[in-house]
Design a protein around this motif. Structure first.
Motif, PDB file in Angstrom:
ATOM      1  N   GLY A   1      44.388  32.977  32.842  1.00  0.00           N
ATOM      2  CA  GLY A   1      43.643  32.529  34.016  1.00  0.00           C
ATOM      3  C   GLY A   1      43.332  33.734  34.867  1.00  0.00           C
ATOM      4  N   ARG A   2      43.736  33.705  36.127  1.00  0.00           N
ATOM      5  CA  ARG A   2      43.450  34.839  36.973  1.00  0.00           C
ATOM      6  C   ARG A   2      44.626  35.806  37.033  1.00  0.00           C
ATOM      7  NH1 ARG A   2      39.523  35.553  41.936  1.00  0.00           N
ATOM      8  NH2 ARG A   2      39.754  37.802  41.891  1.00  0.00           N
ATOM      9  N   ASN A   3      45.630  35.616  36.232  1.00  0.00           N
ATOM     10  CA  ASN A   3      46.788  36.490  36.332  1.00  0.00           C
ATOM     11  C   ASN A   3      46.830  37.515  35.205  1.00  0.00           C
ATOM     12  OD1 ASN A   3      48.164  35.303  38.667  1.00  0.00           O
ATOM     13  ND2 ASN A   3      48.229  33.482  37.359  1.00  0.00           N
ATOM     14  N   SER A   4      47.189  38.731  35.571  1.00  0.00           N
ATOM     15  CA  SER A   4      47.372  39.766  34.570  1.00  0.00           C
ATOM     16  C   SER A   4      48.788  39.677  34.017  1.00  0.00           C
ATOM     17  CB  SER A   4      47.160  41.139  35.212  1.00  0.00           C
ATOM     18  OG  SER A   4      47.578  42.138  34.298  1.00  0.00           O
TER      19      SER A   4
ATOM     20  N   ILE B   1      39.397  42.914  35.340  1.00  0.00           N
ATOM     21  CA  ILE B   1      38.962  41.522  35.163  1.00  0.00           C
ATOM     22  C   ILE B   1      39.423  40.639  36.324  1.00  0.00           C
ATOM     23  CG2 ILE B   1      39.081  39.505  33.635  1.00  0.00           C
ATOM     24  CD1 ILE B   1      39.740  41.538  31.354  1.00  0.00           C
ATOM     25  N   VAL B   2      40.675  40.765  36.697  1.00  0.00           N
ATOM     26  CA  VAL B   2      41.241  39.783  37.633  1.00  0.00           C
ATOM     27  C   VAL B   2      41.403  40.305  39.060  1.00  0.00           C
ATOM     28  CG1 VAL B   2      42.488  38.611  35.786  1.00  0.00           C
ATOM     29  CG2 VAL B   2      43.665  40.344  37.151  1.00  0.00           C
ATOM     30  N   GLY B   3      41.279  41.594  39.256  1.00  0.00           N
ATOM     31  CA  GLY B   3      41.539  42.153  40.584  1.00  0.00           C
ATOM     32  C   GLY B   3      43.011  42.483  40.739  1.00  0.00           C
TER      33      GLY B   3
ATOM     34  N   ALA C   1      46.552  41.595  42.523  1.00  0.00           N
ATOM     35  CA  ALA C   1      47.216  40.480  43.204  1.00  0.00           C
ATOM     36  C   ALA C   1      47.914  40.959  44.464  1.00  0.00           C
ATOM     37  CB  ALA C   1      48.214  39.829  42.257  1.00  0.00           C
TER      38      ALA C   1
ATOM     39  N   VAL D   1      46.688  30.050  42.520  1.00  0.00           N
ATOM     40  CA  VAL D   1      46.971  31.482  42.701  1.00  0.00           C
ATOM     41  C   VAL D   1      46.668  31.909  44.148  1.00  0.00           C
ATOM     42  CG1 VAL D   1      46.677  32.122  40.288  1.00  0.00           C
ATOM     43  CG2 VAL D   1      44.690  32.121  41.783  1.00  0.00           C
TER      44      VAL D   1
ATOM     45  N   GLN E   1      48.540  34.932  45.439  1.00  0.00           N
ATOM     46  CA  GLN E   1      48.177  36.234  44.880  1.00  0.00           C
ATOM     47  C   GLN E   1      46.723  36.610  45.147  1.00  0.00           C
ATOM     48  OE1 GLN E   1      49.657  33.524  43.200  1.00  0.00           O
ATOM     49  NE2 GLN E   1      50.189  34.269  41.150  1.00  0.00           N
ATOM     50  N   TYR E   2      45.814  35.613  45.119  1.00  0.00           N
ATOM     51  CA  TYR E   2      44.379  35.933  45.175  1.00  0.00           C
ATOM     52  C   TYR E   2      43.620  35.151  46.245  1.00  0.00           C
ATOM     53  CZ  TYR E   2      45.238  38.381  40.809  1.00  0.00           C
ATOM     54  OH  TYR E   2      45.714  39.249  39.866  1.00  0.00           O
TER      55      TYR E   2
ATOM     56  N   GLN F   1      41.078  26.805  39.890  1.00  0.00           N
ATOM     57  CA  GLN F   1      42.050  26.726  38.789  1.00  0.00           C
ATOM     58  C   GLN F   1      42.198  28.090  38.119  1.00  0.00           C
ATOM     59  OE1 GLN F   1      43.651  23.976  38.434  1.00  0.00           O
ATOM     60  NE2 GLN F   1      42.352  22.391  39.325  1.00  0.00           N
ATOM     61  N   GLY F   2      42.257  29.126  38.928  1.00  0.00           N
ATOM     62  CA  GLY F   2      42.441  30.467  38.359  1.00  0.00           C
ATOM     63  C   GLY F   2      41.134  31.108  37.926  1.00  0.00           C
ATOM     64  N   SER F   3      40.055  30.840  38.661  1.00  0.00           N
ATOM     65  CA  SER F   3      38.745  31.383  38.277  1.00  0.00           C
ATOM     66  C   SER F   3      38.623  32.862  38.632  1.00  0.00           C
ATOM     67  CB  SER F   3      37.643  30.595  38.977  1.00  0.00           C
ATOM     68  OG  SER F   3      37.834  30.653  40.375  1.00  0.00           O
ATOM     69  N   LEU F   4      37.749  33.549  37.927  1.00  0.00           N
ATOM     70  CA  LEU F   4      37.464  34.957  38.218  1.00  0.00           C
ATOM     71  C   LEU F   4      36.349  35.042  39.255  1.00  0.00           C
ATOM     72  CD1 LEU F   4      37.486  36.297  34.550  1.00  0.00           C
ATOM     73  CD2 LEU F   4      39.344  36.388  36.227  1.00  0.00           C
TER      74      LEU F   4
END
Lengths: 518, 95
Positions: free
Chosen positions: A422-425, A483-485, A487, B37, B40-41, B68-71
């Motif tokens: 998902g958005r996590n590395s 990709i994800v930035g 955190a 997230v 974190q984001y 839902q965890g989108s970029l």
């Protein structure tokens, strides 16, 4: 003097030798029994107690004592909740719960913690609502996390003393020979190996078996032997066998997992540890489990056979065994019903206990004889340290399992993870929780690249020779960040909710309370 | 661009973000963000939503965002689509 049978026994043996003359009236238990048939004696076994409450009373359990459980049924386990509900009704307080692991199904424990039935927990892992509640500060005493080998060592060295073990067993005879399956009947709720439970049976002061199948004596083969068992209680259902294979052990068709698995197999093939007679273990998690499938092709192509596989045995591994590609299976925990079935039927599929598997101080621990292990990770950092315990949101959602043990024991340890979830590395500067030290991790394989630990320059050389493209771990981290930035730091508070121990019992890290803003 | 109706875009699938934009009586951009997230984001997600709205000169809106965890690229695409749908326009600026 003359003994009861009229034979002359020299006094010197009785006085100086401190031996006693034969007397059937006082040599209790050796007197010939009444002429009951074997069937009758089984029916009259004094170990079978008609309720759990009675068994608990007989065991001498007191407030503040330590009780233990195994997790061979994983998400299908009914025993922990059943027993602790009964103990709560009986008024027990301040118990220490020492389970080999706890899963989603154990959410009802939250209430027992709030009511001080359970004061502290020792486990390999936590998942689901219970894990989330603990991460948000449910318990006054932090949970102690141990690896499977670490737990076995802590118990056998009495650092973790178990007063009463409550062990669910799919089959048990009237004298306590218990196992995770039965060769006498097909309808047991089979969990296969009882490797973790055997440690508890060996060292607990009192052992109570809970079973839904009392089978005729002698229940062979047995995982737990009759001399270790004090009481046997029959309950309607100890677990749901269809949920043994759940969560961590699911079969994957995810293309990214398959890509990672394929890369991991290429790495194994080039590592120098892929030889005729090698040994392997694959951990839980989609990509790790999937490596078995690709490894099979490689083994056939190169005409290589494995001497043994260790685990965490899966149906995949069993297939290779039955095809003759893996000679022997050592099984501390059967990951699915195919594995349980194989343990029952295959002669060279051997049940082992957790000390045999991974005790850090026992020579011959099987983990120390491993060539290759493939392990999953939630997070890896640029020091190759691994986190398998807390999610990217800082909440506990995993288990140490045999991760530390096999990473340290195997000649070559591979950690697999998708570069991003998902958005996590998956690759960070610092893992949120340290569960496996980086100096025991040799290679990290992601879908986007492979990094070898600089501590293993010879592995780097072998990979280059096999034309396997390598990245540095820092490059993988940067690739993910693109990709994800980046955190933000998680909102941890000061309260410690978990203590992560290493195999020897030393403290590796602590888990802190996460701010509760929902 | 003016909002004639609610602009909706996106789904609740993993990796996506659901966006709902409607006109607000109050001045400014008001975002209600739900995200797994968020810790974190969260700031970054709010920034991308706000910047995308500003690119189209949009103000005085309520935005509901379920992430839902989108970029970032997904967030921009969903916000832009919601803008066009809400304003009834179709003079798309293809990148």
């Amino acid at each position: 003097m003359k003994n009861y049978a009229g034979r002359e026994i020299p006094d010197i043996l009785l006085e100086k030798g401190k031996m006693s003359p034969y007397n059937p009236l006082i040599t209790n238990g050796l007197k010939k029994k009444e002429s009951l048939s074997s069937a009758e004696r089984q029916r009259q076994s004094r170990k079978i107690v008609d309720s759990l409450e009675k068994a608990v009373a007989l065991s001498g359990l007191q407030n503040g004592m330590t009780i233990s459980f195994h997790h061979h049924f994983r998400d299908g386990d009914y025993v922990v909740n059943y027993v602790i509900d009964r103990l709560a009704e009986m008024g027990f307080k301040h118990l220490r719960l020492a389970a080999s692991s706890l899963t989603n199904i154990h959410a009802p424990l939250i209430r027992h913690i709030q009511n001080h039935v359970i004061d502290s927990i020792e486990t390999s892992g936590l998942r689901g609502e219970l894990a989330e509640a603990i991460s948000k500060g449910l318990m006054d005493v932090p949970v102690t996390f141990r690896s499977h080998g670490g737990r076995a060592y802590a118990i056998s060295s009495d650092q973790l003393h178990i007063d009463v073990a409550f062990l669910g067993a799919p089959s048990c005879d009237p004298f306590g020979n218990a196992n995770g399956y039965s060769r006498d009947t097909e309808d047991t709720s089979a969990c296969g190996s009882m490797g973790y439970a055997r440690v508890d049976a060996n060292y607990a002061d009192k052992v109570i078996i809970l079973t839904d199948h009392i089978v005729p004596y002698p229940n062979i083969p047995f995982g737990i032997s009759q001399y270790q068992v004090d009481y046997i209680v029959e309950i309607p259902e100890i677990g749901d066998k269809n949920k043994i294979m759940s969560g961590a052990t699911r079969y994957t068709n995810n293309p990214r997992d398959l890509l990672i698995a394929q890369k991991a197999v290429d790495v194994i093939a080039a590592s120098g540890y892929f030889y005729d007679g090698f040994s392997l273990q694959t951990g839980s998690g989609g990509a790790a489990l999937a490596t078995t499938r690709f490894l099979r092709e490689k083994m056939i192509a190169r005409n290589i056979k494995a001497n043994f596989a260790l685990g965490g045995i899966t149906g995949q591994i069993v297939k290779l065994h039955e095809e003759g590609l893996i000679k022997k299976l050592l099984d501390v925990q059967s990951f699915d019903l195919d594995a349980a079935e194989s343990l029952k039927n295959n002669r060279f599929h051997q049940q082992i206990d957790a000390n045999y598997y991974a005790d850090p101080f026992s020579e011959g621990s099987v983990v120390n004889e491993l060539d290759v292990v493939v392990l999953s990770a939630l997070e890896v950092d640029t020091g190759f340290n691994v986190n398998v315990l807390t999610g990217s949101d800082g909440i506990i959602r995993g288990a140490i399992g045999g991760h530390q043990d096999t990473a340290a024991g195997a000649a070559f340890s591979i950690v697999v993870a998708p570069l991003t979830r998902g958005r996590n590395s998956s690759i960070l500067n610092h893992v949120n929780t340290l569960t496996t030290p980086g100096d025991t991790v040799d290679v990290v394989v992601t879908d986007q690249g492979i990094a070898v630990n600089p501590l293993r320059p010879e592995i780097i050389e072998r990979m280059k020779k096999a034309h396997i493209p390598l990245s540095t771990i820092e490059e993988l981290k940067e690739k993910a960040e693109k990709i994800v930035g980046i955190a933000e730091a998680l909102p941890f508070e000061d309260q410690i909710v978990g203590i992560v121990t290493y195999r020897d019992g030393s403290i590796l890290d602590v888990i802190r309370k996460i701010r509760n803003d929902h | 661009m003016d909002f004639l109706k609610k602009g909706l875009a996106g789904t609740l699938e993993s990796g996506d973000i659901f966006i709902e934009i409607e006109k607000s009586e109050l001045p400014g951009i008001h975002i209600d963000l739900q995200s797994k997230v968020k810790n974190q984001y969260g700031k970054q997600i709010l920034l991308v939503i706000t910047e995308t709205l500003k690119e189209y000169g949009i103000d005085n809106v309520n935005v509901k965002a379920i992430d839902q965890g989108s970029l970032d690229c997904t967030i921009r695409a969903r916000v832009t689509t919601a803008i066009y749908r809400g304003s009834g326009k179709n003079d798309y600026r293809w990148e």
